[in-house]
Design a protein around this motif. Structure first.
Motif, PDB file in Angstrom:
ATOM      1  N   THR A 116      27.280 -22.451  31.267  1.00  0.00           N
ATOM      2  CA  THR A 116      27.865 -23.934  30.732  1.00  0.00           C
ATOM      3  C   THR A 116      27.002 -24.232  29.609  1.00  0.00           C
ATOM      4  O   THR A 116      27.306 -24.450  28.407  1.00  0.00           O
TER       5      THR A 116
ATOM      6  N   LEU B 230      35.132 -23.609  34.569  1.00  0.00           N
ATOM      7  CA  LEU B 230      34.237 -22.642  33.605  1.00  0.00           C
ATOM      8  C   LEU B 230      35.136 -21.379  33.236  1.00  0.00           C
ATOM      9  O   LEU B 230      34.963 -20.837  32.222  1.00  0.00           O
TER      10      LEU B 230
ATOM     11  N   SER C 169      32.577 -28.268  34.020  1.00  0.00           N
ATOM     12  CA  SER C 169      31.843 -27.260  34.704  1.00  0.00           C
ATOM     13  C   SER C 169      30.423 -27.608  34.939  1.00  0.00           C
ATOM     14  O   SER C 169      29.861 -27.250  36.177  1.00  0.00           O
ATOM     15  N   GLY C 170      29.885 -28.182  34.092  1.00  0.00           N
ATOM     16  CA  GLY C 170      28.427 -28.511  34.183  1.00  0.00           C
ATOM     17  C   GLY C 170      28.195 -29.912  35.076  1.00  0.00           C
ATOM     18  O   GLY C 170      26.974 -30.274  35.063  1.00  0.00           O
TER      19      GLY C 170
ATOM     20  N   LEU D 175      33.913 -27.003  29.689  1.00  0.00           N
ATOM     21  CA  LEU D 175      32.521 -27.108  29.922  1.00  0.00           C
ATOM     22  C   LEU D 175      31.577 -28.273  30.418  1.00  0.00           C
ATOM     23  O   LEU D 175      30.562 -28.122  31.045  1.00  0.00           O
TER      24      LEU D 175
ATOM     25  N   ARG E 132      34.213 -26.551  39.587  1.00  0.00           N
ATOM     26  CA  ARG E 132      33.297 -26.187  38.588  1.00  0.00           C
ATOM     27  C   ARG E 132      33.608 -24.742  38.034  1.00  0.00           C
ATOM     28  O   ARG E 132      33.778 -24.504  36.864  1.00  0.00           O
TER      29      ARG E 132
END
Length: 770
Positions: A584, A666, A652-653, A649, A662
Motif C-alpha cells: 500500500t 489492494l 487496504s492500508g 489503497l 484489505r
C-alpha cells in the motif's frame, strides 16, 4: 655480584638475598651468583621492574632460550646491522674503531647522526642494556660482544637476521663476518619467533650475494684459520664437517615448514634457486610432509624454476603440496604445459588424493573449453571441433595417463563428472562422456547423477547438454536416494528456465513419484504460497504448464494432500498484513502522482484556448477533432482509475477493515493502477500526435508507435515466460493445441490490459461522426 644502579653490594652467595631489592640491572660474575639471580627471578618476579642476568665466567652465559626474559637488542647494534655499518659494529663489539685508533671518539666514526646516537645512549641512564664495560674476567671484550649479540628484537631477530635482511653489499657482508668472528657462528642457525634463520631472511629479501656469504660462513670461510671455536669446542671447517654444517643450515625449516629455497621460489629468483640447489641437490625434497618448493613454483607459474628444481635435484624431489595435494593438483589449474610436464615426470601423481579425497582429475574437471558453444546451442554442429580441441585440455591429459581416475570418488562420493556439473564445465563433461559414456550414470552418496547436481547448482548449460545428447537419455529419469528425478528438483528449486529444458524433452517422464508419493505436479502445488502472490511467479507458471500438459498427482488422497499442503504452507496472518501494508505504501505514491498529472493536463490542454473576442472564447482551440476527443477520454480514464486506486489503497492500508477486505481493496487498486498507466500513455501519445501531425506527421507517428513499449515493459515478465514455455508446450501438446492455447493466452492478456482503448477510440469516433 655487582649492581649497576649504584647501590650497596649484594650479600654473599650463601646469604639469602633481600626480597625487597629493587633491581634494575644485575651482573653475575660467577656461576654461584648466576644461580642466585635465577632464584631471585622466581621469588621477586612480581616486585621487580626488570632483571637482566649476565654471566662472565670462563665459558658461561645464560642461554637465551632458557631465559624467561630475553635480552632486548641494543638499539645501536640494531641500527648498525640494519645500515650495514662495520665501524659501528667494531665500536660496539670491540670498544674501538676498525683501524685500531682507540682514541677516536664515537661520534667521529661514520656520520654525525650516528655519532649523536652513540653519545646519547652512552650518556643516558639505560637500565635494560649493558652499555658500561663488564668487569674484567678472562676476556672482557669478548664477553661484552657475547652479551650484546644475545639481544633480540620483539620478533626474535638477532643482529645477524637484521644484516641478512637489509643488504648484500661488501659492508653488509663484513658485518655478517664480524658477528660470526665474535665466537657466535651459531647465530647462523638461530631461528627467530617465526623459525626463520638469517638465511631465510636473506633469501626472502632477494639478497643472493648475502645468501652465498652466509653459506660460506657456515662452511667456515670466515678468515683467520681453518678452525673456529663455538661454545668451547673446536670444529673442523674443512671436509665432511663443513659440508654437514652447510647442509644443516640449508635444510632448516621455519614454523611453516619452509626452507630458504621456498623463499627463493616465492620471489621468483631462479639464480638463487640454482645457488641453493648447487649447494644441496636434496633441498627440493624438503619438507617431508609439507608444501614442497616444486608445488609452490607451480602455483606461482614459475616455469623456469620448475625446470631448475627438477634438473638440479637429479629427479629426486618432493611433489607434495598443501592439504594433502600434490604437484599435479596445482598444475591442472595452471595450464596444459605444466600438466604435461608433471605427468611425464611422475604419472603416479594422477592417483594422489588430498585431504578431501579429491584426485587431480577432480580439479581438472572444473576447466572450461566450450562453454560459449554450449550456450549458443552449437554443440552438435561443432562436436568434432570440440573433440579435437579437447585433446589439448588438461582433463584429456590426466585421463590419458590414468583412465581409471574418472571412476574415483572423493570422500563425499562425488566423481569428477559431478564436480564438473557443479561448476557448469560443459566441456569437461563432454570429454568424460565421449571417453567413457558409462560414467554418466555414476551416483554419489546421495544417489545423485551429475544431472541432479547440475539442477541443484542451477547449471542450465549442463542440463541443456544432457537433454540434447542422446547418449544421456538413460539418466534423465534416474532417481536419487529420495526418489527425486531431475524434474522433481527443478520444480522444487522453482527455476522456470531449468524446468523448460527438462519439460521440453519428451523422454522426461512427468508422473514419476518420489518416496513421499509426490509427482512434479504435487511439488509445484506445494511451491505456490498461501495468501497473496503474483500469477506471474515462476512457481505458478510451472504449475500451469504441468496442468496443461496433462501431468497427474501422486498416490495421496486429495483431502490428505490439502491437509498436508496447509501444514507445510503455514499461513501467517501477521506476515500477510505486513505484505499488504508495504504494498500500500509503495503503490500510493504512484497513484497520487498519476492523479495529479492527469488533473493538471485537463486544464493545460495542447493547443491552448481561444481568445475571448472570438466565438466560444475560452474554449480549447483543437476541440472537435478526433484526436482531441480521444485525448480527453484517455486523460479522464487515467484520472478516474488513479483516483479509484488511491481510494482502494487508503482502505487496504486501514486496520479498520478485516484481512480479506484489505486484500480485496489492494487487488482492485493494483489493477486500477495498471489501467491508469495504460490510459496515461495513451494520453501522452494522442496529445503529441494532435499537436505535431499538422507539421511533422512522420515524427508524430513514430512517437505513437514507440509509446506502447511502456505497456509491453509493464508486462515483460508475462511475455518472457510464455516465450520460454512456447517450445516445451509445443513438444508436449502438439502444434494445434499449443497454438490454440498460446493464442488464447495472448488474446486474454491483451483484453485484460487494453480494453480501455475500445472505449477511448470508440467514443472519439462516435463524437467525431456526431
Amino acid at each position: 655480584m655487582a649492581s649497576s644502579n649504584g647501590g650497596p653490594p649484594p650479600p654473599p652467595p650463601d646469604t639469602p638475598m633481600a626480597a625487597a631489592m629493587d633491581a634494575k640491572l644485575m651482573v653475575a660474575t660467577s656461576h654461584g651468583d648466576c644461580q642466585q639471580l635465577k632464584d631471585l627471578l622466581n621469588k621477586q618476579a612480581s616486585t621487580s621492574s626488570m632483571v637482566m642476568v649476565l654471566a662472565s665466567g670462563n665459558n658461561a652465559t645464560v642461554p637465551v632460550a632458557n631465559n624467561p626474559f630475553p635480552v632486548a637488542i641494543n638499539p645501536l647494534l640494531l641500527a648498525s646491522a640494519c645500515n650495514g655499518s662495520p665501524k659501528g659494529l667494531d665500536f660496539l663489539l670491540d670498544g674501538k674503531v676498525a683501524d685500531g685508533d682507540q682514541r677516536a671518539l664515537p661520534f667521529k666514526l661514520e656520520s654525525q647522526r650516528f655519532g649523536d646516537l652513540i653519545a646519547a645512549y652512552t650518556s643516558s641512564s639505560n637500565r635494560t642494556l649493558p652499555m658500561q664495560p663488564i668487569p674484567p674476567h678472562n676476556d672482557p671484550e669478548a664477553l661484552q660482544a657475547l652479551t650484546l649479540l644475545e639481544g633480540m628484537t620483539v620478533d626474535g631477530d638477532t643482529a645477524l637476521h637484521a644484516v641478512a635482511s637489509n643488504g648484500e653489499s661488501d659492508d653488509f657482508q663484513s658485518c655478517a663476518k664480524k658477528i660470526c668472528e665474535k665466537g657466535r657462528r651459531e647465530l647462523l642457525f638461530k631461528p627467530n619467533k617465526n623459525g626463520d634463520t638469517p638465511l631465510h631472511c636473506a633469501a626472502r629479501a632477494g639478497n643472493s650475494q648475502m645468501v652465498s656469504h652466509l653459506i660460506n660462513l657456515a662452511r667456515g670461510d670466515v678468515g683467520g684459520g681453518t678452525t673456529t671455536t663455538i661454545n668451547g669446542s673446536s670444529n673442523n671447517t674443512n671436509g665432511s664437517s663443513s659440508r654437514n654444517r652447510v647442509k644443516e643450515l640449508l635444510e632448516m625449516e621455519n614454523e611453516f615448514k619452509e626452507t630458504a629455497l621456498h623463499e627463493a621460489v616465492r620471489i621468483g629468483d631462479n639464480g638463487m634457486v640454482e645457488l641453493l640447489m648447487d649447494e644441496d641437490p636434496e633441498l627440493a625434497s624438503f619438507p617431508k610432509d609439507g608444501t614442497s618448493p616444486l608445488f609452490l613454483a607451480i602455483l606461482l607459474e614459475e616455469d623456469t624454476i620448475v625446470e631448475t628444481l627438477y634438473n638440479k635435484s637429479n629427479r629426486k624431489l618432493s611433489y607434495a603440496g598443501q592439504k594433502g595435494q600434490n604437484a599435479l593438483h596445482a598444475a591442472v589449474h595452471r595450464g596444459t604445459g605444466l600438466t604435461k610436464k608433471i605427468i611425464e615426470w611422475n604419472s603416479n601423481l594422477t592417483i594422489g588424493r588430498d585431504e578431501k579425497g579429491s584426485t587431480p582429475l577432480h580439479f581438472a574437471a572444473t576447466k572450461y573449453i566450450d562453454v560459449v558453444l554450449a550456450q549458443l546451442g552449437l554443440m552438435k554442429p561443432f562436436a568434432a571441433m570440440v573433440l579435437n580441441y579437447s585433446r589439448g585440455n588438461v582433463c584429456w591429459h590426466v585421463m590419458e595417463a590414468n583412465p581409471a581416475a574418472l571412476y574415483h570418488a572423493d570422500r563425499d562420493g562425488l566423481y569428477p563428472i559431478h564436480v564438473a556439473a557443479s561448476v557448469g564445465a560443459v566441456g569437461s563433461i563432454s570429454i568424460f562422456v565421449n571417453k567413457s559414456p558409462s560414467c554418466a550414470g555414476l551416483r554419489d552418496t546421495k544417489g545423485r547423477t551429475f544431472l541432479h547436481v547440475a539442477v541443484q547448482r542451477w547449471q542450465i548449460d549442463v542440463i541443456r547438454y544432457a537433454c540434447s545428447n542422446k547418449l544421456l537419455s538413460c539418466i534423465l529419469n534416474m532417481q536419487d536416494i529420495d526418489g527425486n528425478t531431475a524434474l522433481h528438483l527443478a520444480v522444487k528449486v522453482g527455476s522456470l528456465r531449468m524446468f523448460c529444458v527438462l519439460f521440453g524433452n519428451l523422454q522426461v517422464r512427468l508422473n514419476l513419484m518420489n518416496k513421499n508419493g509426490a509427482t512434479p505436479l504435487d511439488i509445484s502445488w506445494f511451491k505456490i504460497p498461501r495468501g497473496m502472490y503474483s500469477d506471474q511467479n515462476s512457481e505458478a507458471k510451472i504449475h500451469d504448464s504441468l496442468t496443461l500438459a496433462g501431468a497427474r498427482n501422486g498416490s495421496c488422497r486429495l483431502d490428505h494432500f490439502k491437509e498436508r499442503y496447509a501444514q507445510e504452507n503455514h499461513h501467517d496472518e501477521k506476515a500477510e498484513s505486513e505484505k499488504v501494508k508495504d504494498s500500500t505504501q509503495t503503490l500510493a505514491i504512484g497513484s497520487v502522482l498519476i492523479a495529479t498529472v492527469t488533473f493538471g493536463a485537463t486544464f493545460a490542454l495542447p493547443g491552448g484556448y481561444k481568445a475571448d473576442d472570438h466565438t466560444n472564447g475560452g474554449t480549447p482551440t483543437l476541440a472537435g477533432r478526433y484526436a482531441f476527443d480521444a485525448f480527453m477520454m484517455a486523460n479522464t480514464f487515467a484520472f478516474i482509475f488513479a483516483a479509484i486506486a488511491t481510494i482502494g489503497l487508503m482502505y487496504s492500508g486501514s486496520p479498520l477493515f478485516n484481512s480479506k477486505s484489505r486484500k480485496a481493496y489492494l487487488l482492485i487498486a493494483l489493477y486500477c493502477m495498471e489501467t491508469s498507466v495504460t490510459c496515461l500513455i495513451t494520453t501522452f501519445a494522442v496529445g503529441v500526435y494532435m499537436v505535431l501531425s499538422p507539421v511533422a506527421r512522420k515524427t508524430a507517428i513514430a512517437i505513437c508507435t514507440l509509446s506502447p513499449l511502456v505497456v509491453l515493459c509493464k508486462n515483460q515478465e508475462f511475455w518472457i515466460k510464455w516465450a520460454l514455455l512456447a517450445c516445451p508446450l509445443y513438444n508436449r501438446m502438439g502444434m494445434f493445441w499449443a497454438i490454440c492455447n498460446f493464442v488464447w493466452v495472448v488474446v486474454r492478456n491483451v483484453l485484460y490490459d487494453c480494453w480501455p482503448f475500445i472505449f477511448i477510440f470508440g467514443w472519439a469516433a462516435f463524437a467525431w461522426n456526431s
